[in-house]
Design a protein around this motif. Structure first.
Motif, short mmCIF file in Angstrom:
data_model
loop_
_atom_site.label_atom_id
_atom_site.label_comp_id
_atom_site.label_asym_id
_atom_site.label_seq_id
_atom_site.Cartn_x
_atom_site.Cartn_y
_atom_site.Cartn_z
N ILE A 199 0.84 -1.21 0.00
CA ILE A 199 0.00 0.00 0.00
C ILE A 199 0.88 1.25 0.00
N TYR A 234 -7.85 3.70 0.83
CA TYR A 234 -6.87 4.60 1.44
C TYR A 234 -7.43 6.02 1.52
N HIS A 276 -5.52 -2.33 -7.62
CA HIS A 276 -4.80 -1.15 -7.13
C HIS A 276 -5.79 -0.02 -6.80
N LYS A 329 -10.52 -8.31 0.84
CA LYS A 329 -11.11 -6.99 1.13
C LYS A 329 -11.53 -6.88 2.60
N LEU A 339 -8.28 -6.45 4.59
CA LEU A 339 -7.75 -5.08 4.44
C LEU A 339 -8.45 -4.12 5.41
N ILE A 394 -7.78 -0.54 -3.59
CA ILE A 394 -6.97 -0.26 -2.39
C ILE A 394 -6.83 1.25 -2.20
#
Length: 300
Positions: free
Chosen positions: A181, A236, A229, A283, A286, A232
């Motif tokens: 990340i 973020y 990507h 997921k 995460l 994520i």
């Protein structure tokens, strides 16, 4: 299939860990401390058989964990121009450690890579059909991946080795430059491809449990499912930095700024999920292990 070795209830656990200065090696030591497991870091060089035998004689471990290896700094492109050094550690060193452990009747838990596959006709993006443990690696775009595929094939012959295929490792430590990340938030541009990934906060404790269970063979060591990507980076932005922005580019554009192609794939995590039913999807993991603990409250 378990290796009939140590770690039984009548003998306390003692781990010998290689990779003290590495990311995974460092985290393993902290996990052992938190779980009250006795451990020591190996001081020998992997390619030096005598030094490994000396470590084992001194430490008298029940299990050996190998988190040492060459990934290259700042990235795997380094391996393209340092091929002998890469072979020395990733092939000669890993095989030597496996061989010494077998001689001593010890399980070796080896943190390997799943970056030895790429999407193909039978495993297309978005189909949910992932590569299985027994599949033959089909990605040789980088020298790093080539050496990792070589050594995995040879290690199949060692019944004492547990090979864990790690991919794009992620942890809750968003300041760590090795964290996938952290890497992609610092890139000028990113590709956007779904991939299998490994959440270390969830999976490293599982690897310790695999050692305790004396599990061997090849394991896809990723959370079930894939994440892209952009997915994520959207998380973020939503959890960490509402002002975060990024730009995408395609593989052809990416190829102009890297030396060696990169692996993109989905690994089938059914085997791991069957052994550890509590394993979360990528997921879910995460959110639980990375984004929720790091959530910025926005001054609330």
């Amino acid at each position: 299939m378990g290796f009939p070795a140590n770690g039984s209830s009548d003998k306390p656990l003692k781990f010998l860990i290689y990779g003290r200065t590495g990311w995974i090696g460092g985290l393993l030591g902290k996990l052992c401390e938190s779980q009250g497991i006795d451990y020591e870091y190996g001081s020998g060089r992997l390619e030096n058989r005598i030094s490994l035998e000396s470590d084992i004689a001194n430490v008298k471990p029940t299990h050996v964990f190998n988190a040492a290896g060459v990934t290259g700094r700042p990235n795997v492109d380094w391996c393209e121009s340092h091929k002998v050094e890469t072979i020395r550690t990733n092939v000669v060193g890993t095989l030597t450690l496996a061989d010494v452990c077998r001689d001593k009747g010890l399980i070796l838990i080896n943190y390997a890579t799943g970056c030895i596959f790429e999407y193909d006709e039978a495993h297309q993006i978005g189909t949910g059909i992932g590569f299985k443990e027994e599949d033959t690696p089909n990605f040789t775009g980088s020298f790093y991946s080539k050496t990792k595929a070589m050594v995995e094939e040879l290690l199949k012959n060692y019944e004492n080795v547990c090979t864990l295929r790690v991919r794009m490792p992620i942890s809750s430590d968003l300041a760590n430059p090795r964290n996938f990340i952290t890497k992609i938030t610092r890139y000028d541009k990113v590709v956007n491809i779904p991939n299998s990934m490994t959440i270390l906060d969830e999976l490293l404790p599982i690897s310790i449990e695999m050692g305790k269970r004396n599990l061997t063979g090849i394991w896809n060591f990723t959370n079930p499912g894939v994440v892209s990507h952009n997915e994520i980076l959207e998380m973020y932005r939503d959890y960490i930095d509402p002002n975060f922005t990024w730009k995408n580019f395609n593989l052809e554009e990416q190829a102009k700024v890297i030396v060696a192609p990169r692996s993109n794939n989905e690994l089938d995590a059914t085997k791991l999920k069957t052994e550890f039913p509590e394993l979360l999807s990528i997921k879910e993991s995460l959110i639980k292990y990375v984004f929720e603990p790091n959530k910025k409250t926005g001054g609330a």
